[in-house]
Design a protein around this motif. Structure first.
Motif, PDB file in Angstrom:
ATOM      1  N   ILE A  92       0.861  -1.185   0.000  1.00 37.80           N
ATOM      2  CA  ILE A  92       0.000   0.000   0.000  1.00 37.80           C
ATOM      3  C   ILE A  92       0.894   1.230   0.000  1.00 37.80           C
ATOM      4  O   ILE A  92       1.908   1.282   0.709  1.00 37.80           O
ATOM      5  CB  ILE A  92      -0.959  -0.002   1.210  1.00 37.80           C
ATOM      6  N   LEU A  93       0.503   2.217  -0.768  1.00 35.91           N
ATOM      7  CA  LEU A  93       1.256   3.463  -0.889  1.00 35.91           C
ATOM      8  C   LEU A  93       1.160   4.268   0.401  1.00 35.91           C
ATOM      9  O   LEU A  93       0.091   4.384   0.998  1.00 35.91           O
ATOM     10  CB  LEU A  93       0.686   4.286  -2.053  1.00 35.91           C
ATOM     11  N   ILE A  94       2.274   4.815   0.820  1.00 41.47           N
ATOM     12  CA  ILE A  94       2.295   5.628   2.029  1.00 41.47           C
ATOM     13  C   ILE A  94       1.452   6.890   1.837  1.00 41.47           C
ATOM     14  O   ILE A  94       1.471   7.503   0.769  1.00 41.47           O
ATOM     15  CB  ILE A  94       3.744   5.992   2.440  1.00 41.47           C
ATOM     16  N   ARG A  95       0.711   7.230   2.879  1.00 35.48           N
ATOM     17  CA  ARG A  95      -0.059   8.474   2.916  1.00 35.48           C
ATOM     18  C   ARG A  95       0.257   9.124   4.252  1.00 35.48           C
ATOM     19  O   ARG A  95       0.158   8.485   5.296  1.00 35.48           O
ATOM     20  CB  ARG A  95      -1.557   8.202   2.844  1.00 35.48           C
ATOM     21  N   SER A  96       0.645  10.370   4.219  1.00 33.54           N
ATOM     22  CA  SER A  96       0.938  11.070   5.473  1.00 33.54           C
ATOM     23  C   SER A  96      -0.367  11.296   6.227  1.00 33.54           C
ATOM     24  O   SER A  96      -1.462  11.289   5.644  1.00 33.54           O
ATOM     25  CB  SER A  96       1.623  12.410   5.197  1.00 33.54           C
ATOM     26  N   SER A  97      -0.245  11.532   7.520  1.00 34.95           N
ATOM     27  CA  SER A  97      -1.436  11.832   8.323  1.00 34.95           C
ATOM     28  C   SER A  97      -2.112  13.104   7.819  1.00 34.95           C
ATOM     29  O   SER A  97      -3.340  13.200   7.818  1.00 34.95           O
ATOM     30  CB  SER A  97      -1.072  11.954   9.796  1.00 34.95           C
ATOM     31  N   ASP A  98      -1.319  14.071   7.361  1.00 34.32           N
ATOM     32  CA  ASP A  98      -1.902  15.296   6.806  1.00 34.32           C
ATOM     33  C   ASP A  98      -2.674  15.013   5.518  1.00 34.32           C
ATOM     34  O   ASP A  98      -3.745  15.579   5.291  1.00 34.32           O
ATOM     35  CB  ASP A  98      -0.810  16.337   6.523  1.00 34.32           C
ATOM     36  N   GLU A  99      -2.146  14.123   4.682  1.00 34.75           N
ATOM     37  CA  GLU A  99      -2.838  13.767   3.442  1.00 34.75           C
ATOM     38  C   GLU A  99      -4.147  13.041   3.755  1.00 34.75           C
ATOM     39  O   GLU A  99      -5.172  13.291   3.130  1.00 34.75           O
ATOM     40  CB  GLU A  99      -1.941  12.891   2.564  1.00 34.75           C
ATOM     41  N   ILE A 100      -4.116  12.143   4.728  1.00 34.26           N
ATOM     42  CA  ILE A 100      -5.350  11.461   5.134  1.00 34.26           C
ATOM     43  C   ILE A 100      -6.345  12.477   5.678  1.00 34.26           C
ATOM     44  O   ILE A 100      -7.536  12.441   5.338  1.00 34.26           O
ATOM     45  CB  ILE A 100      -5.051  10.347   6.161  1.00 34.26           C
ATOM     46  N   ALA A 101      -5.873  13.409   6.507  1.00 33.11           N
ATOM     47  CA  ALA A 101      -6.755  14.432   7.075  1.00 33.11           C
ATOM     48  C   ALA A 101      -7.422  15.254   5.970  1.00 33.11           C
ATOM     49  O   ALA A 101      -8.630  15.512   6.013  1.00 33.11           O
ATOM     50  CB  ALA A 101      -5.982  15.335   8.031  1.00 33.11           C
ATOM     51  N   THR A 102      -6.637  15.637   4.982  1.00 27.68           N
ATOM     52  CA  THR A 102      -7.171  16.433   3.872  1.00 27.68           C
ATOM     53  C   THR A 102      -8.266  15.676   3.113  1.00 27.68           C
ATOM     54  O   THR A 102      -9.207  16.282   2.624  1.00 27.68           O
ATOM     55  CB  THR A 102      -6.029  16.807   2.899  1.00 27.68           C
ATOM     56  N   ASN A 103      -8.123  14.355   3.051  1.00 30.01           N
ATOM     57  CA  ASN A 103      -9.066  13.527   2.297  1.00 30.01           C
ATOM     58  C   ASN A 103      -9.960  12.670   3.207  1.00 30.01           C
ATOM     59  O   ASN A 103     -10.510  11.674   2.761  1.00 30.01           O
ATOM     60  CB  ASN A 103      -8.280  12.610   1.352  1.00 30.01           C
ATOM     61  N   ILE A 104     -10.118  13.059   4.462  1.00 32.04           N
ATOM     62  CA  ILE A 104     -10.802  12.218   5.445  1.00 32.04           C
ATOM     63  C   ILE A 104     -12.218  11.838   5.004  1.00 32.04           C
ATOM     64  O   ILE A 104     -12.689  10.736   5.292  1.00 32.04           O
ATOM     65  CB  ILE A 104     -10.810  12.880   6.857  1.00 32.04           C
ATOM     66  N   ARG A 105     -12.885  12.703   4.245  1.00 35.79           N
ATOM     67  CA  ARG A 105     -14.248  12.399   3.798  1.00 35.79           C
ATOM     68  C   ARG A 105     -14.304  11.257   2.803  1.00 35.79           C
ATOM     69  O   ARG A 105     -15.355  10.701   2.556  1.00 35.79           O
ATOM     70  CB  ARG A 105     -14.901  13.654   3.218  1.00 35.79           C
ATOM     71  N   SER A 106     -13.155  10.879   2.221  1.00 34.13           N
ATOM     72  CA  SER A 106     -13.149   9.753   1.274  1.00 34.13           C
ATOM     73  C   SER A 106     -13.039   8.401   1.949  1.00 34.13           C
ATOM     74  O   SER A 106     -13.223   7.399   1.305  1.00 34.13           O
ATOM     75  CB  SER A 106     -12.004   9.816   0.299  1.00 34.13           C
TER      76      SER A 106
END
Length: 154
Positions: free
Chosen positions: A29-43
């Motif tokens: 699985i591709l790494i996603r930063s916590s900030d990137e997850i936060a930005t896309n949390i609705r997905s």
């Protein structure tokens, strides 16, 4: 235990990162930063047990008005083969239909899993270029990738 599928909240990010960490380290699985997850949390859609433990999740990431992608699909190792992954993907596909999307993409090492859900293999060359340069370039396997690209028409 009963599994509930719910939308992720910002307070879930730390536990999501802990769950996906071994698969990120192995390159599945591709790494996603916590900030990137936060930005896309609705997905993100979570699979949670009654006690609140996150046992899986995935994201429905929109690339264009007609195309989305199922990404970051993970199920806790001791909870696999119980239909949780399938439930997560089906929930994401329902959301895609409700949004009016026409196609959903997946890049995966688990081709047969997605084919059982109606996805069909497509050439990697047909993947939108912005996907390659936004995501794939971050992968430890880029540019030699063994993932299979699949698509489902809704």
């Amino acid at each position: 235990m009963k599994i509930e599928l719910i939308k992720a909240r910002l307070s879930d990010i730390e536990n999501m990162q802990r769950l996906v960490s071994p698969e990120v380290e192995s390159g599945v699985i591709l790494i996603r930063s916590s900030d990137e997850i936060a930005t896309n949390i609705r997905s993100y859609i979570l699979a949670k047990e009654d006690d609140g433990e996150i046992v899986g999740f995935c994201a429905l990431h929109i690339h264009a008005s007609s195309l989305a992608e199922i990404r970051s699909l993970i199920v806790k190792e001791n909870k696999r083969d119980k239909g949780i992954g399938e439930s997560l993907v089906l929930k994401a596909l329902d959301e895609a239909k409700a949004l009016g999307l026409q196609k959903v993409l997946s890049l995966t090492y688990k081709q047969s899993f997605f084919e059982k859900l109606g996805f069909v293999e497509i050439p990697k060359e047909s993947i939108p270029e912005h996907k390659i340069w936004a995501d794939c370039i971050k992968c430890k396997h880029f540019p030699v990738c063994n993932e299979v690209s699949l698509i489902k028409t809704l």
